[in-house]
Enzyme design. Structure first.
Site, PDB file in Angstrom:
ATOM      1  N   CYS A   2      16.198  -4.310  28.556  1.00  0.00           N
ATOM      2  CA  CYS A   2      14.913  -4.895  28.937  1.00  0.00           C
ATOM      3  C   CYS A   2      14.643  -4.468  30.371  1.00  0.00           C
ATOM      4  O   CYS A   2      15.553  -4.073  31.089  1.00  0.00           O
ATOM      5  CB  CYS A   2      14.982  -6.416  28.889  1.00  0.00           C
ATOM      6  SG  CYS A   2      15.451  -7.033  27.262  1.00  0.00           S
ATOM      7  N   ARG A  27      12.111   0.676  29.117  1.00  0.00           N
ATOM      8  CA  ARG A  27      13.384   0.019  28.829  1.00  0.00           C
ATOM      9  C   ARG A  27      13.288  -0.901  27.615  1.00  0.00           C
ATOM     10  O   ARG A  27      14.303  -1.405  27.125  1.00  0.00           O
ATOM     11  CB  ARG A  27      13.838  -0.788  30.050  1.00  0.00           C
ATOM     12  CG  ARG A  27      14.052   0.057  31.280  1.00  0.00           C
ATOM     13  CD  ARG A  27      14.499  -0.807  32.443  1.00  0.00           C
ATOM     14  NE  ARG A  27      15.806  -1.364  32.198  1.00  0.00           N
ATOM     15  CZ  ARG A  27      16.950  -0.849  32.625  1.00  0.00           C
ATOM     16  NH1 ARG A  27      16.947   0.247  33.344  1.00  0.00           N
ATOM     17  NH2 ARG A  27      18.099  -1.430  32.345  1.00  0.00           N
ATOM     18  N   TRP A  78      13.208  -5.754  24.795  1.00  0.00           N
ATOM     19  CA  TRP A  78      13.660  -5.061  23.584  1.00  0.00           C
ATOM     20  C   TRP A  78      14.495  -6.099  22.847  1.00  0.00           C
ATOM     21  O   TRP A  78      15.568  -6.499  23.313  1.00  0.00           O
ATOM     22  CB  TRP A  78      14.507  -3.845  23.957  1.00  0.00           C
ATOM     23  CG  TRP A  78      14.846  -2.965  22.794  1.00  0.00           C
ATOM     24  CD1 TRP A  78      14.076  -1.959  22.273  1.00  0.00           C
ATOM     25  CD2 TRP A  78      16.038  -2.995  22.000  1.00  0.00           C
ATOM     26  NE1 TRP A  78      14.724  -1.368  21.212  1.00  0.00           N
ATOM     27  CE2 TRP A  78      15.921  -1.979  21.019  1.00  0.00           C
ATOM     28  CE3 TRP A  78      17.192  -3.775  22.014  1.00  0.00           C
ATOM     29  CZ2 TRP A  78      16.917  -1.724  20.068  1.00  0.00           C
ATOM     30  CZ3 TRP A  78      18.184  -3.521  21.065  1.00  0.00           C
ATOM     31  CH2 TRP A  78      18.033  -2.506  20.111  1.00  0.00           C
ATOM     32  N   ASN A 102      18.191  -9.846  31.166  1.00  0.00           N
ATOM     33  CA  ASN A 102      18.483  -8.592  30.468  1.00  0.00           C
ATOM     34  C   ASN A 102      19.960  -8.637  30.108  1.00  0.00           C
ATOM     35  O   ASN A 102      20.800  -8.936  30.953  1.00  0.00           O
ATOM     36  CB  ASN A 102      18.203  -7.406  31.398  1.00  0.00           C
ATOM     37  CG  ASN A 102      18.598  -6.080  30.777  1.00  0.00           C
ATOM     38  OD1 ASN A 102      18.655  -5.952  29.552  1.00  0.00           O
ATOM     39  ND2 ASN A 102      18.874  -5.099  31.617  1.00  0.00           N
ATOM     40  N   GLY A 103      20.293  -8.356  28.858  1.00  0.00           N
ATOM     41  CA  GLY A 103      21.692  -8.376  28.432  1.00  0.00           C
ATOM     42  C   GLY A 103      21.849  -9.187  27.161  1.00  0.00           C
ATOM     43  O   GLY A 103      20.863  -9.507  26.485  1.00  0.00           O
ATOM     44  N   GLU A 481      20.026  19.030  18.998  1.00  0.00           N
ATOM     45  CA  GLU A 481      19.176  18.335  19.963  1.00  0.00           C
ATOM     46  C   GLU A 481      17.703  18.442  19.555  1.00  0.00           C
ATOM     47  O   GLU A 481      16.960  17.457  19.595  1.00  0.00           O
ATOM     48  CB  GLU A 481      19.412  18.914  21.370  1.00  0.00           C
ATOM     49  CG  GLU A 481      18.442  18.457  22.447  1.00  0.00           C
ATOM     50  CD  GLU A 481      18.335  16.954  22.599  1.00  0.00           C
ATOM     51  OE1 GLU A 481      19.176  16.205  22.073  1.00  0.00           O
ATOM     52  OE2 GLU A 481      17.365  16.520  23.247  1.00  0.00           O
ATOM     53  N   LYS A 485      15.158  15.314  18.825  1.00  0.00           N
ATOM     54  CA  LYS A 485      13.901  15.167  19.570  1.00  0.00           C
ATOM     55  C   LYS A 485      12.746  14.970  18.610  1.00  0.00           C
ATOM     56  O   LYS A 485      11.922  14.090  18.764  1.00  0.00           O
ATOM     57  CB  LYS A 485      13.695  16.433  20.414  1.00  0.00           C
ATOM     58  CG  LYS A 485      12.983  16.275  21.691  1.00  0.00           C
ATOM     59  CD  LYS A 485      13.852  15.857  22.846  1.00  0.00           C
ATOM     60  CE  LYS A 485      14.637  14.606  22.608  1.00  0.00           C
ATOM     61  NZ  LYS A 485      15.726  14.398  23.481  1.00  0.00           N
ATOM     62  N   GLU A 488      12.887  11.509  16.692  1.00  0.00           N
ATOM     63  CA  GLU A 488      12.636  10.271  17.436  1.00  0.00           C
ATOM     64  C   GLU A 488      11.178  10.123  17.870  1.00  0.00           C
ATOM     65  O   GLU A 488      10.680   9.009  17.954  1.00  0.00           O
ATOM     66  CB  GLU A 488      13.603  10.080  18.611  1.00  0.00           C
ATOM     67  CG  GLU A 488      13.368  10.965  19.796  1.00  0.00           C
ATOM     68  CD  GLU A 488      14.350  10.693  20.933  1.00  0.00           C
ATOM     69  OE1 GLU A 488      14.691   9.532  21.182  1.00  0.00           O
ATOM     70  OE2 GLU A 488      14.764  11.671  21.596  1.00  0.00           O
ATOM     71  N   HIS A 504      26.920  24.776   0.813  1.00  0.00           N
ATOM     72  CA  HIS A 504      27.911  23.773   0.393  1.00  0.00           C
ATOM     73  C   HIS A 504      27.255  22.432   0.081  1.00  0.00           C
ATOM     74  O   HIS A 504      27.937  21.413   0.023  1.00  0.00           O
ATOM     75  CB  HIS A 504      28.986  23.641   1.470  1.00  0.00           C
ATOM     76  CG  HIS A 504      29.676  24.931   1.741  1.00  0.00           C
ATOM     77  ND1 HIS A 504      30.597  25.476   0.876  1.00  0.00           N
ATOM     78  CD2 HIS A 504      29.523  25.842   2.740  1.00  0.00           C
ATOM     79  CE1 HIS A 504      31.003  26.645   1.349  1.00  0.00           C
ATOM     80  NE2 HIS A 504      30.359  26.889   2.479  1.00  0.00           N
ATOM     81  N   LYS A 603      14.735   3.181  26.430  1.00  0.00           N
ATOM     82  CA  LYS A 603      15.285   4.272  27.235  1.00  0.00           C
ATOM     83  C   LYS A 603      16.756   4.038  27.591  1.00  0.00           C
ATOM     84  O   LYS A 603      17.551   4.959  27.596  1.00  0.00           O
ATOM     85  CB  LYS A 603      14.457   4.403  28.517  1.00  0.00           C
ATOM     86  CG  LYS A 603      14.878   5.535  29.435  1.00  0.00           C
ATOM     87  CD  LYS A 603      14.485   6.860  28.867  1.00  0.00           C
ATOM     88  CE  LYS A 603      14.880   8.016  29.767  1.00  0.00           C
ATOM     89  NZ  LYS A 603      14.838   9.285  29.018  1.00  0.00           N
TER      90      LYS A 603
HETATM   91  O1  M6R Z   1      21.053   7.369  29.441  1.00  0.00           O
HETATM   92  P1  M6R Z   1      21.886   8.162  28.497  1.00  0.00           P
HETATM   93  O2  M6R Z   1      21.791   9.627  28.724  1.00  0.00           O
HETATM   94  O3  M6R Z   1      23.322   7.709  28.451  1.00  0.00           O
HETATM   95  O4  M6R Z   1      21.271   7.895  27.064  1.00  0.00           O
HETATM   96  C1  M6R Z   1      21.896   8.389  25.914  1.00  0.00           C
HETATM   97  C2  M6R Z   1      20.982   8.305  24.730  1.00  0.00           C
HETATM   98  O5  M6R Z   1      20.608   6.984  24.489  1.00  0.00           O
HETATM   99  C3  M6R Z   1      19.719   9.148  24.925  1.00  0.00           C
HETATM  100  O6  M6R Z   1      20.014  10.476  25.191  1.00  0.00           O
HETATM  101  C4  M6R Z   1      18.841   9.082  23.646  1.00  0.00           C
HETATM  102  O7  M6R Z   1      19.476   9.732  22.588  1.00  0.00           O
HETATM  103  C5  M6R Z   1      17.455   9.664  23.902  1.00  0.00           C
HETATM  104  N1  M6R Z   1      16.468   8.805  23.310  1.00  0.00           N
HETATM  105  C6  M6R Z   1      17.256  10.993  23.294  1.00  0.00           C
HETATM  106  O8  M6R Z   1      16.022  11.538  23.566  1.00  0.00           O
END
Ligand code: M6R
Length: 608
Positions: A2, A27, A78, A102-103, A481, A485, A488, A504, A603
């Protein structure tokens, strides 16, 4: 996961809180709220929805036309405990206490039962139980109530509290979940991360765990739980004051993709001396790279994908044992760890709880930990033996882009350094490797300049329900990757496969017009890769090809193609990744999605 904010000062408090929540919304963005002190106690406005929804409600509130300067707290959520509803949004008020959190409080049910708090609760959240417990202990002494309350909490928390009879003062304490604070001309402020502060100043300090912070409009005071006053250790962020804005781009993701050439350059150039990789400024000794027998990379999501690229490089260049572990699985997999293991943790935020726990676990078992992070003063930075910061600047879009390519830049520097220290590369070979690395900003720039072509290619996959990405070797790492991307931000189901694995099993999924994105950047694997592409095309796949320019001449068939600028094969990751980021971005924006805030995500992932 959050965003929290507290402000006391002479600026318009509602505006400071809402503008800060806008910056912290990445966040968590399922509900938002603020509490502003008034003559009759804190005035709370909260709702399920975005900060923009909250802003609309606040604009029509008479209270805020009468109340300008002052003191208030805010939150963007969140959801963890309790669904997305107005009641579950923060702040929570119980008696004398108004709180944002937050937590996760693991023992909230036990606490509510033990202290018989049930009657006072209006939400389903763990956070409101903390507010009730604080109120239970509050007898006019905030420090005492905070101390007693935190001694009962199990879990992670950053608490920000207003006590009704303490106007103008904000209290905060934390365990694991971050809080940074500052005092500047405009007043005193705290937040869950720097992005909200760097509008005002780049001087800040990290609130230590289990301490109590008091914000007064002209000063901050820090105490340990025994009441001893402590001096905050101010740090200086090298983020520019307006670096958290969109600079005219419709979305942060586009802005951050476009910032990559400069960010990569910043990350590399401060670590090259005499053409060689140089970590002396950061105090990372060469012995870290010569004394280890194996390397283990721990990270999550995109950060883990940058680790996969490093794994391929370390294997092929150094022929060393290297594992890449999902941080969330790491401690439960009985990893081989000892003082001869170099653990490299990678994280943009430096707060991802799984990565943080992996670092703590590895160090307890004698491993040395080098972290690659973007956020200074973050929790992982504090837990690591050594840190190399990426100089990406604030990354706000949930989809990580410039953090990834700057992580790669640091990893390439590490590979060069290791290869030289371990006598795998001569000085000349190391310098040549670094020279090629220094060309990556220019190669990425070339891709960005051709982004209209990628936009056109994106039109071909807009309506896809399922999509596959195929490649071999480093191309497979790039596509893992690229696939994350795309899924998401566009909600298209996308999977990356090593092309050789298709036969396979996965090839059964290819039918007429199934979109397949292929990446071909590795010369030695090209002929096999092209065979695999033909195999899926023969089964009806609709191919989009991302290919290194100098290899494209030997492709006989006609594919929809994007030509990637030439670099040595080992460095093609950078331009290819930028191209795939743009593809994901255009698919999402053309579909009309909120690119920066994909559904269900946040994030900074601070829950396991
Ligand atoms: O802050 P971090 O790099 O540790 O975050 C890791 C993942 O949560 C982050 O890379 C996530 O997969 C992103 N949404 C990808 O775009």
């Amino acid at each position: 996961m959050c965003g929290i904010i507290g402000y006391t000062g002479e600026e318009n408090v509602k505006d400071v809180l809402l503008d800060s929540l806008d910056l912290l919304e990445y966040r968590g963005y399922d509900s938002a709220g603020i509490a502003v002190e008034g003559h009759e106690g804190p005035h709370v406005i909260k709702c399920a929805g975005r900060v923009s929804d909250l802003r609309v409600i606040c604009e029509s509130e008479k209270f805020f036309t009468e109340q300008a300067e002052g003191c208030g707290i805010g939150h963007t959520r969140w959801a963890t405990h309790g669904g997305v509803s107005d009641a579950n949004a923060h702040p929570h008020c119980v008696g004398e206490v108004t709180l944002v959190h937050n937590g996760i409080i693991e023992n909230f049910r036990e606490l509510a039962a033990h202290y018989d708090l049930g009657e006072q609760l209006k939400s389903e959240t763990d956070s409101e139980v903390v507010a009730a417990l604080l109120n239970h202990y509050y007898d006019g002494n905030p420090h005492d109530a905070i101390k007693k309350t935190v001694s009962k909490l199990k879990g992670t928390f950053a608490l920000v509290v207003l006590f009704a009879d303490r106007p103008g003062v904000i209290y905060s304490t934390r365990n694991v979940s971050p809080v940074v604070a500052t005092v500047c001309e405009e007043g005193a402020m705290l937040a869950s991360d720097l992005t909200a502060l760097c509008r005002f100043t780049n001087r800040y300090f990290v609130v230590p765990e289990y301490h109590i912070l008091e914000l007064h409009r002209d000063r901050v005071m820090l105490f340990d739980l025994e009441g001893n006053e402590k001096k905050p250790e101010f740090l200086s962020a090298d983020w520019e004051l307006n670096s958290a804005g969109k600079n005219g781009y419709p979305f942060y993701m586009e802005k951050e993709i476009m910032e990559q050439p400069k960010a990569i350059e910043r990350t590399i150039e401060c670590r090259v001396a005499g053409g060689m990789p140089d970590f002396t400024r950061e105090g990372v000794p060469d012995s870290l790279f010569t004394d280890c027998e194996r390397v283990t990379i721990v990270a999550c999501g995109t950060a883990m994908h940058s680790g996969l690229v490093a794994q391929a490089l370390v294997k092929s260049i150094l022929h060393m044992h290297i594992d890449v572990e999902m941080a969330s699985e790491f401690m439960y997999s009985d990893p081989v760890l000892d003082e001869k293991t170099l653990v490299i943790a990678i994280s943009q935020s430096g707060e991802t709880i799984d990565t943080l726990e992996a670092v703590k676990y590895a160090r307890l078992r004698g491993a040395k930990c080098l972290s690659i992070l973007n956020v200074k003063g973050s929790s992982i930075a504090r837990e690591s033996d050594y840190v190399l910061f990426t100089n990406a600047g604030p990354e706000i879009a949930v989809a990580s882009t410039k953090a990834y390519t700057t992580q790669l830049a640091v990893l390439y520097l590490i590979v060069a350094k290791m290869a030289h220290c371990r006598d795998v590369f001569t000085t000349e070979e190391t310098q040549s490797f670094i020279r090629e690395l220094q060309r990556t900003p220019e190669a990425v720039e070339k891709v960005l300049a051709e982004r209209r072509d990628i936009h056109l290619l994106a039109n071909n996959v807009l309506d896809a329900k399922d999509l596959f990405m195929i490649g071999r070797g480093l191309d497979y790492s790039i596509l893992q990757e690229g696939s994350l991307k795309l899924k998401e931000v566009s909600y298209i189901h996308s999977e990356a496969y090593a092309s050789g694995e298709l036969k396979h099993g996965p090839i059964a999924l290819i039918t007429q017009n199934t979109p397949v994105i292929a990446s071909v950047t590795q010369e030695k694997l090209m002929s096999k890769e092209m065979s695999n592409i033909r195999e899926v095309r023969a089964r009806g796949a609709d191919i989009v090809l991302f290919i290194k320019k100098s290899l494209a001449g030997s492709v006989n068939e006609d594919y929809r193609t994007f030509l990637l600028p030439d670099m040595q094969d080992a460095f093609m990751v950078m331009p290819a990744s930028a191209a795939l980021q743009l593809l994901a971005y255009y698919v999402s924006s053309d579909k009309g999605f909120d690119v920066d805030k994909p559904r269900n995500l946040a994030k900074v992932v601070t829950v396991e």
